[in-house]
Design an enzyme around this catalytic site. Sequence first.
Site: not given
Ligand code: COA
Length: 391
Positions: A124, A265, A295
Amino acid sequence: MARNRKRQSQSNIYAHIIGWGMRVPRTVLTNEDLAAIIETTDEWIESRTGIKERRIANDRETTAQLGLRAAKDALAMTDVLPSDIDLIIVATSTPENIFPSTASMIQHWLGAYNAGAFDLSAACSGFVYALDMAAQAIRSGSIETALVIGAETMSRVLNWQDRGTCILFGDGAGAVVLQARDNPGGLLSSVLRSDGSGHDLLGIPTFNSPEVRSPSGISEPRLHKMYMSGGAVMKFATRVIGASIKEACRLAGITLDDVKLVIPHQANERIIQAAARSLGFENDRFMSNLKYYGNTSAASIPIALCEALEQGKVSAGDYIVLVGFGGGLTWASTVIKWGVPYPADRSINTLQERRRQAEYFLVKLRVRMSRWLRRLSDLIRFRRNRDDFDW
Ligand code: COA
């Protein structure tokens, strides 16, 4: 100190962005559509990411096709003919092939017969890396005109059962034309960084990945599919963005107060807002359009740049900062002093536009003719083989 001085513009040649364009697929996939296929909700996705919908490519909308269309739109804003282009760089994590490069395909389809072409892999951050490479080549005097494209079809590498990743990404392309000018401005400074210790946090395994070559191997469905440790990537992004922007500003000799707009980004609204907070910026000094596209990896910054320009958020003389971060891990910032008034510079030289259309027409003709000739020779070869066999 000497090292820092070296990275600033040294000559009186400046690399300005003189044209820009973007293309996204027509098909919209909303959060509600996703909730019908995986266990998620519109409310969860929007509150955790800021995304409402994303664009998904159909079979004919490949990375090269989207990149080509964005490039043509960018060229259409300028007097540049395809044959004037010296270099084409495509930043992508979803190329058409490992090789040949997607850039070479676009070079062929544009009829940019005088251009070198290559793909750049920095996930990215790729567009900012590519922009810096092209600007360096222009400032050194080795080339005059470059086409820099960020193009992705992320939907093809997503694991649609993994709700933690498939909700985040979308498809699209953005492109800019960079050209040598003698008026000070354009790309002023860049900071490119990598921390390979985080290579296992985010990626797409291919046949040569260590995991694939290990005795246990990896299961077929994971090959060519994206994996990501979302939480760790988020922490990394929020840590590096502010510092990288500050460093790029310092190298450009400007202060944070001079920055009109940051175009980050587009990964997650929470990341964007945390970065704005860390610099003491109001949210509206950070461009955000991920609500509509998700994204789009290397394409997100040029797409956001195009929309910022369309919305009149950037004018001649403004300082803007582009900042990317992603797999590698990699991150990169660049400071641009905007040198092209918008939309005044959009007046197109009609004669040049006709010449450009003529070049496109000739290329199409050449591509079609070589396709027919290839089919004809295949047919002749087939007949000859069959006759040899009958005989
Ligand atoms: N819908 C509903 N629940 C979801 C879900 C979805 N799409 N994806 C994950 N969950 C659940 C998980 O299973 C977890 O459940 P649990 O607590 O029972 O285990 C809970 O939601 C929390 O998950 P978590 O991973 O802690 O959520 P988060 O607040 O960190 O959000 C992302 C997850 C992926 C949205 C976040 O980590 C993120 O955006 N990270 C950056 C990723 C990124 O930008 N990548 C590209 C970089 S170039």
